[in-house]
Design a protein around this motif. Structure first.
Motif, mmCIF file in Angstrom:
data_model
loop_
_atom_site.group_PDB
_atom_site.id
_atom_site.type_symbol
_atom_site.label_atom_id
_atom_site.label_comp_id
_atom_site.label_asym_id
_atom_site.label_seq_id
_atom_site.Cartn_x
_atom_site.Cartn_y
_atom_site.Cartn_z
ATOM 1 N N GLN A 93 0.827 -1.205 0.000
ATOM 2 C CA GLN A 93 0.000 0.000 0.000
ATOM 3 C C GLN A 93 0.863 1.257 0.000
ATOM 4 O O GLN A 93 0.511 2.258 -0.650
ATOM 5 C CB GLN A 93 -0.923 -0.012 1.225
ATOM 6 N N THR A 94 1.983 1.219 0.720
ATOM 7 C CA THR A 94 2.883 2.376 0.732
ATOM 8 C C THR A 94 3.438 2.630 -0.663
ATOM 9 O O THR A 94 3.518 3.773 -1.117
ATOM 10 C CB THR A 94 4.049 2.145 1.724
ATOM 11 N N HIS A 95 3.818 1.566 -1.349
ATOM 12 C CA HIS A 95 4.307 1.720 -2.724
ATOM 13 C C HIS A 95 3.217 2.263 -3.645
ATOM 14 O O HIS A 95 3.515 2.988 -4.596
ATOM 15 C CB HIS A 95 4.795 0.373 -3.258
ATOM 16 N N ARG A 96 1.965 1.918 -3.363
ATOM 17 C CA ARG A 96 0.853 2.327 -4.229
ATOM 18 C C ARG A 96 0.351 3.733 -3.919
ATOM 19 O O ARG A 96 -0.468 4.279 -4.676
ATOM 20 C CB ARG A 96 -0.305 1.333 -4.113
ATOM 21 N N LEU A 97 0.801 4.329 -2.812
ATOM 22 C CA LEU A 97 0.270 5.634 -2.416
ATOM 23 C C LEU A 97 0.388 6.700 -3.507
ATOM 24 O O LEU A 97 -0.558 7.479 -3.708
ATOM 25 C CB LEU A 97 0.954 6.119 -1.141
ATOM 26 N N PRO A 98 1.524 6.827 -4.218
ATOM 27 C CA PRO A 98 1.586 7.861 -5.258
ATOM 28 C C PRO A 98 0.508 7.709 -6.320
ATOM 29 O O PRO A 98 -0.137 8.697 -6.709
ATOM 30 C CB PRO A 98 2.991 7.674 -5.850
ATOM 31 N N ILE A 99 0.284 6.471 -6.784
ATOM 32 C CA ILE A 99 -0.744 6.282 -7.808
ATOM 33 C C ILE A 99 -2.132 6.424 -7.199
ATOM 34 O O ILE A 99 -3.075 6.916 -7.856
ATOM 35 C CB ILE A 99 -0.596 4.913 -8.520
ATOM 36 N N LEU A 100 -2.304 6.044 -5.915
ATOM 37 C CA LEU A 100 -3.586 6.258 -5.234
ATOM 38 C C LEU A 100 -3.860 7.747 -5.075
ATOM 39 O O LEU A 100 -5.025 8.176 -5.094
ATOM 40 C CB LEU A 100 -3.581 5.569 -3.870
ATOM 41 N N TYR A 189 4.727 -1.204 -9.481
ATOM 42 C CA TYR A 189 3.366 -0.719 -9.350
ATOM 43 C C TYR A 189 3.042 0.322 -10.419
ATOM 44 O O TYR A 189 1.876 0.542 -10.735
ATOM 45 C CB TYR A 189 3.149 -0.130 -7.957
ATOM 46 N N ILE A 190 4.065 0.970 -10.923
ATOM 47 C CA ILE A 190 3.890 1.857 -12.070
ATOM 48 C C ILE A 190 5.218 1.891 -12.816
ATOM 49 O O ILE A 190 6.278 2.026 -12.216
ATOM 50 C CB ILE A 190 3.447 3.279 -11.650
ATOM 51 N N SER A 191 5.168 1.729 -14.114
ATOM 52 C CA SER A 191 6.389 1.629 -14.897
ATOM 53 C C SER A 191 7.000 3.005 -15.162
ATOM 54 O O SER A 191 6.300 4.032 -15.126
ATOM 55 C CB SER A 191 6.112 0.931 -16.228
ATOM 56 N N ILE A 192 8.289 2.997 -15.433
ATOM 57 C CA ILE A 192 8.965 4.235 -15.822
ATOM 58 C C ILE A 192 8.355 4.774 -17.108
ATOM 59 O O ILE A 192 8.214 5.989 -17.288
ATOM 60 C CB ILE A 192 10.478 3.986 -15.993
ATOM 61 N N GLN A 193 7.978 3.864 -18.000
ATOM 62 C CA GLN A 193 7.363 4.286 -19.259
ATOM 63 C C GLN A 193 6.103 5.113 -18.998
ATOM 64 O O GLN A 193 5.903 6.174 -19.590
ATOM 65 C CB GLN A 193 7.013 3.073 -20.106
ATOM 66 N N SER A 194 5.253 4.630 -18.084
ATOM 67 C CA SER A 194 4.021 5.362 -17.778
ATOM 68 C C SER A 194 4.331 6.720 -17.168
ATOM 69 O O SER A 194 3.723 7.738 -17.539
ATOM 70 C CB SER A 194 3.157 4.538 -16.822
ATOM 71 N N LYS A 195 5.277 6.749 -16.229
ATOM 72 C CA LYS A 195 5.616 8.020 -15.581
ATOM 73 C C LYS A 195 6.156 9.031 -16.586
ATOM 74 O O LYS A 195 5.764 10.202 -16.590
ATOM 75 C CB LYS A 195 6.640 7.781 -14.463
ATOM 76 N N PHE A 253 11.831 8.168 -23.002
ATOM 77 C CA PHE A 253 11.704 6.898 -22.296
ATOM 78 C C PHE A 253 12.699 5.870 -22.818
ATOM 79 O O PHE A 253 13.350 5.161 -22.044
ATOM 80 C CB PHE A 253 10.284 6.360 -22.434
ATOM 81 N N ASN A 254 12.809 5.755 -24.142
ATOM 82 C CA ASN A 254 13.758 4.796 -24.714
ATOM 83 C C ASN A 254 15.185 5.112 -24.292
ATOM 84 O O ASN A 254 15.988 4.214 -24.025
ATOM 85 C CB ASN A 254 13.662 4.790 -26.243
ATOM 86 N N ASN A 255 15.509 6.395 -24.249
ATOM 87 C CA ASN A 255 16.850 6.802 -23.850
ATOM 88 C C ASN A 255 17.137 6.416 -22.403
ATOM 89 O O ASN A 255 18.264 6.046 -22.058
ATOM 90 C CB ASN A 255 17.003 8.312 -24.039
ATOM 91 N N ILE A 256 16.108 6.488 -21.546
ATOM 92 C CA ILE A 256 16.279 6.139 -20.138
ATOM 93 C C ILE A 256 16.214 4.628 -19.918
ATOM 94 O O ILE A 256 16.973 4.069 -19.123
ATOM 95 C CB ILE A 256 15.200 6.850 -19.280
ATOM 96 N N SER A 257 15.307 3.967 -20.631
ATOM 97 C CA SER A 257 15.053 2.552 -20.363
ATOM 98 C C SER A 257 16.166 1.632 -20.867
ATOM 99 O O SER A 257 16.389 0.561 -20.297
ATOM 100 C CB SER A 257 13.725 2.129 -21.006
ATOM 101 N N GLU A 258 16.867 2.040 -21.935
ATOM 102 C CA GLU A 258 17.892 1.152 -22.505
ATOM 103 C C GLU A 258 18.978 0.777 -21.499
ATOM 104 O O GLU A 258 19.237 -0.425 -21.299
ATOM 105 C CB GLU A 258 18.511 1.797 -23.753
#
Length: 509
Positions: A93-100, A189-195, A253-258
């Motif tokens: 739940q603590t990890h989910r708080l930002p998306i909540l 809980y939320i991907s870097i791509q989504s953020k 995102f691609n530049n960060i995710s690679e």
């Protein structure tokens, strides 16, 4: 300490909420309302009161939802009785708080503010309390959605930062009380791509949409007859801006995710025991990460090399110490290990298997620690009772190795130690195994052990010539020894020992 951590956490969340709300509602929303619309003091006061009433309703609804979201965390911080499952729920739940937080802002926050405000504004317009066109309510709702989006982005990142002390405390409580470590398990809980995509798109498009709505309101206030042409142009600009923001966010995102994917792949290789360096082709902060990863791999390689040397030395020293009990068997275990590896190489065993075979052969007689010196060091042949006792040494050896921790490191060595005296025809000991039912190491080490025993000196006889020992092994193929491994050994020894003797004869001439 736990209560203080929780209290500080709540204070930070409330402070962040007030800060984000002030910027979004009063900074952007009120600025949009009171600077765009041409209204008198009375109407401004009415709109302000509508905003305050709606704000109170919003706070009531949002506090109810927030209490529900925060309860699993509150339970493990303020209550005494909680289980491992409660800690796991609180951690998730603590990890989910930002998306909540985002859900709260687009739920009770947005609708708790906008719906009452729209309803009260509609009533005030109908009663001529404020002189505004009804379609302004729609514009206001559109603006409130944009404001809520900006508020959610601010709250998301502020909440992400605020929850770190709570996560650390929950992990420590779980590790201390239940020996369970959350850090050994990944949490997505939320991907870097989504953020990246959502943040970049909203930040890129938000100013344009807000400006478009404000411009529309100003044009309407000034009675400029260009609204149709304006929106034809504005929609094109907005669409182009959205596409550009989406493409730019995708590239970002691609530049960060690679490099993240490269490091993640490297970590998986490390988990499999493969230490592989990664190429550093980056010129930003990721270069430091790749460099740090490679330095970690170098450290692991050095550590593994030292550990391997220590372990190899330990096996060899233990074998030599065991053989030192009897001057006539000095070096026996080392030679058996060499012969076993030689056979394994001829059989094309892989390097890892050869290493395990060598270690097992070095320890093949460790069970003789449990045999009395009066039997082990006896000059002359053993009696039937004495031979029966000495036949227990493979089982004793297997029992000794089974006690070594960690067990999984010894499991692969035990079969060779326990079964190197089995015969291919089933007449060996300790279990009378037959043929291929005898473990691989046992069949290989049986040939190596027998050859060294025949060619080594004993108190009651001299060691026989290698030709005779090979002849005995030749005769015992398929009965005492595995015919395949016996033949491999015979072929190698005949070729290499004879070649060595011929070279020695040539040098002497």
């Amino acid at each position: 300490m736990d209560q203080q951590t929780y209290k500080q956490f709540i204070i930070v969340l409330l402070r962040n909420y007030i800060f984000g709300s002030f910027i979004a509602v009063f900074g952007i929303g009120a600025l949009f309302m009171f600077t765009t619309l041409n209204i008198n003091f009375k109407e401004s006061f009415v709109l302000f009161m509508i905003l305050m009433i709606s704000l109170i309703i919003m706070l009531i609804l949002e506090s109810i939802v927030f209490s529900k979201h925060i309860y699993p965390i509150k339970k493990v911080f303020l209550e005494q009785n909680y289980s491992l499952e409660d800690l796991k729920v609180a951690y998730r739940q603590t990890h989910r708080l930002p998306i909540l937080t985002v859900y709260r802002i687009f739920g009770p926050h947005l609708f708790g503010l906008s719906f009452p405000a729209m309803l009260i504004s509609y009533i005030c317009i109908k009663m001529n309390i404020i002189q505004l066109p009804l379609y302004y309510i729609g514009i206001a709702f559109g603006a409130s959605v944009l404001v809520a989006g900006m508020h959610s982005i601010i709250e998301f990142y502020l909440a992400t930062k605020a929850l770190k002390p709570v996560l650390i405390t929950i992990r420590e409580k779980t590790l201390t009380q239940y020996k369970f470590d959350f850090s050994h398990h990944s949490h997505l809980y939320i991907s870097i791509q989504s953020k990246v995509l959502y943040s970049a798109i909203f930040i890129g498009v938000f100013p344009i949409l807000l400006f478009s709505l404000a411009t529309h309101a100003r044009f309407a206030e000034a009675s400029i007859p260009l609204l149709t042409e304006y929106w034809s142009w504005a929609i094109i600009v907005i669409i182009v801006s959205i596409l550009f923001a989406f493409y730019g966010a995708y590239l970002l995102f691609n530049n960060i995710s690679e490099p993240i994917q490269i490091l993640e792949g490297g970590m998986r290789q490390i988990q499999l025991g493969k230490l592989v360096y990664q190429n550093d082709v980056y010129s930003d902060e990721f270069s430091k990460l790749i460099s740090g990863y490679n330095q970690m791999v170098s450290g692991l390689i050095r550590r593994d090399s030292v550990n391997k040397q220590l372990l190899d030395s330990l096996f060899t020293t233990l074998a030599l110490a065991l053989d030192a009990r009897d001057a006539y068997t000095a070096g026996h275990s080392v030679r058996v290990a060499q012969y076993s590896v030689l056979i394994g190489e001829q059989a094309k065993l892989d390097n890892e298997t050869l290493d395990l075979l060598r270690k097992s052969a070095l320890l093949h007689d460790i069970g003789k620690i449990g045999i009395r010196d009066s039997i082990l060091l006896k000059d002359g042949r053993l009696t039937e009772e004495e031979f029966t006792e000495i036949k227990t040494h493979p089982v004793i050896g297997a029992t000794i190795l089974s006690q070594v921790q960690p067990k999984e490191e010894m499991e692969s060595l035990i079969p060779g130690v326990k079964y190197h005296h089995e015969r291919f025809d089933g007449l060996g000991y300790p279990e009378g195994l037959k043929g291929d039912s005898i473990p691989l190491f046992g069949r290989i080490m049986a040939v190596a052990d027998a050859y060294d025993a025949m060619t080594s000196d004993r108190p009651y006889r001299k060691g026989m010539p290698y030709q005779k020992a090979l002849s005995i092994i030749e005769e015992g193929k398929g009965t005492q020894w595995d015919p395949y491994f016996a033949q491999l050994f015979i072929n190698y020894m005949k070729k290499n020992v004879e070649d060595t003797n011929e070279d020695r004869d040539k040098q002497s001439v």
